[in-house]
Motif scaffolding. Structure first.
Motif, short mmCIF file in Angstrom:
data_model
loop_
_atom_site.label_atom_id
_atom_site.label_comp_id
_atom_site.label_asym_id
_atom_site.label_seq_id
_atom_site.Cartn_x
_atom_site.Cartn_y
_atom_site.Cartn_z
N HIS A 120 0.79 -1.24 0.00
CA HIS A 120 0.00 0.00 0.00
C HIS A 120 0.82 1.29 0.00
N ASP A 158 -3.07 -1.97 8.44
CA ASP A 158 -1.62 -2.00 8.66
C ASP A 158 -1.28 -0.83 9.59
N VAL A 159 -0.23 -0.97 10.37
CA VAL A 159 0.09 0.08 11.34
C VAL A 159 0.55 1.38 10.65
N HIS A 160 0.97 1.24 9.38
CA HIS A 160 1.44 2.40 8.62
C HIS A 160 0.34 2.90 7.70
N ASP A 260 1.32 -5.68 11.59
CA ASP A 260 2.26 -4.84 12.36
C ASP A 260 1.66 -3.90 13.42
N GLY A 301 2.11 -5.65 5.92
CA GLY A 301 3.32 -5.73 6.75
C GLY A 301 3.21 -6.65 7.96
N TYR A 303 6.38 -7.33 11.16
CA TYR A 303 7.82 -7.33 11.45
C TYR A 303 8.07 -7.67 12.92
ZN LIG Z 1 3.14 -1.64 7.72
#
Ligand SMILES: [Zn+2]
Length: 326
Positions: A120, A158-160, A260, A301, A303
């Motif tokens: 994304h 996603d965390v971002h 994430d 993601g 990680y």
């Molecule tokens: Zn992410």
């Protein structure tokens, strides 16, 4: 057998060597799903790579040319944050083909899961943040081109922030206001004021204090503070999705199920538990199922300090789908 398909290829493994992005997670997820008896071999579908014309529905010809000829500038390659190779290009084309296939299967079975994708952070003219091309956008544009869907919604957990998604689907400019005039009297008749129109409604729930620093506006952005836990996160998710559904009708929901937001993530600063993340998945699937909206899933993601946790979180997305759609 699962009541839906999992799209997967060994070619999803990004050839990037030792990297914070655990490229082998895809293979491990498939293996875990098989070993745990959650999925059988026949539940998996092998995708074809997206065609160049599919990719060009989203990305500029100049950028695609650079990718295919290995002529990215040093700066462009740095921005990608993964080492360029022709094999890497192939892996991203394959992921985009996987998302197209998962979206098609979603229209047939209610849900289709790509055990990959969710890139994304890719923009029409450049890649960044481990994302070369935007598989979800390519899938949406391809299905629109095929007239399988008209409108789609992305729910990005996603965390971002989904900066590429936001940039690609930013609302079209408002139609120029045509005022009634003597030469066109019919326009005077209760013509509604033109509204900003979009064919893809984008929702992003993300940690505010994290990459990307510049966050182009999504249709709904939920900027979460550092350290937010399960309960509050789920309440915000409910809030954002409910608000989106009030504003927008769509034919396909594209769920970007990043692992994430997990509390042990190395690139995330939220505080969700593995159980909380599964509840998140269940919530999205329940909303889609209740409203009869097909849902296409991509992984994005993850990680975690222990790759096994990332694998567990992604496998739980499949389990949540089975619980809701089974
Ligand atoms: Zn992410």
């Amino acid at each position: 057998m699962l009541p839906f398909k999992l799209v997967y290829s060994d070619g999803y493994c990004l050839p990037i060597g030792e990297h914070v992005f655990p490229a082998e997670k895809y293979r491990r997820i498939k293996q875990r799903l098989l070993d745990a008896g959650i999925a059988q071999a026949e539940d998996f579908l092998e995708p074809e790579p997206a065609s160049d014309s599919d990719v060009l529905l989203v990305h500029g010809a100049a950028y695609v040319y650079k990718l295919q000829t290995g002529t990215l500038s040093a700066r462009e390659e740095l921005q990608l944050e993964i080492p360029y190779s022709p094999e890497l290009v192939h892996a991203f084309w394959l992921a985009a083909g996987g998302s197209i296939l998962a979206a098609r299967r979603a229209l047939q079975e209610g849900v289709g899961i790509n055990i990959g994708g969710g890139f994304h952070h890719a923009f029409p003219d450049h890649g960044e943040g481990f994302c070369m091309i935007h598989d979800v956008a390519v899938a949406i544009r391809r299905l629109q081109k095929d007239k399988k869907i008209v409108r789609a919604m992305t729910v990005d957990c996603d965390v971002h922030q989904g900066n590429g998604t936001a940039a690609i689907f930013r609302k079209k400019q408002p139609v120029a206001l045509v005022l009634p005039s003597s030469s066109a009297p019919t326009l005077a008749r209760a013509t509604p004021l033109p509204r900003e129109e979009t064919d893809v409604f984008t929702i992003s729930l993300h940690q505010e204090n994290n990459y990307p620093s510049w966050k182009p506006p999504s249709s709904v952005d939920v900027n979460l503070p550092d350290g937010m836990g399960d309960e509050q996160y789920l309440a915000w998710l409910d809030n954002a999705v409910s608000s989106g559904l009030r504003q927008f009708q769509h034919d396909l929901l594209c769920y970007v199920a990043g692992a994430d937001p997990y509390r042990e993530d190395q690139l995330g600063g939220l505080n969700l538990s593995i159980e909380g993340l599964k509840k998140r998945d269940e919530f999205v699937f329940r909303v889609a199922r209740t409203r009869g909206i097909p849902v296409m899933v991509t992984l994005a993601g993850g990680y975690a300090r222990k790759v096994e946790d990332t694998v567990t979180i992604h496998c739980n997305t499949v389990i949540a789908a089975r619980e809701v759609f089974g």
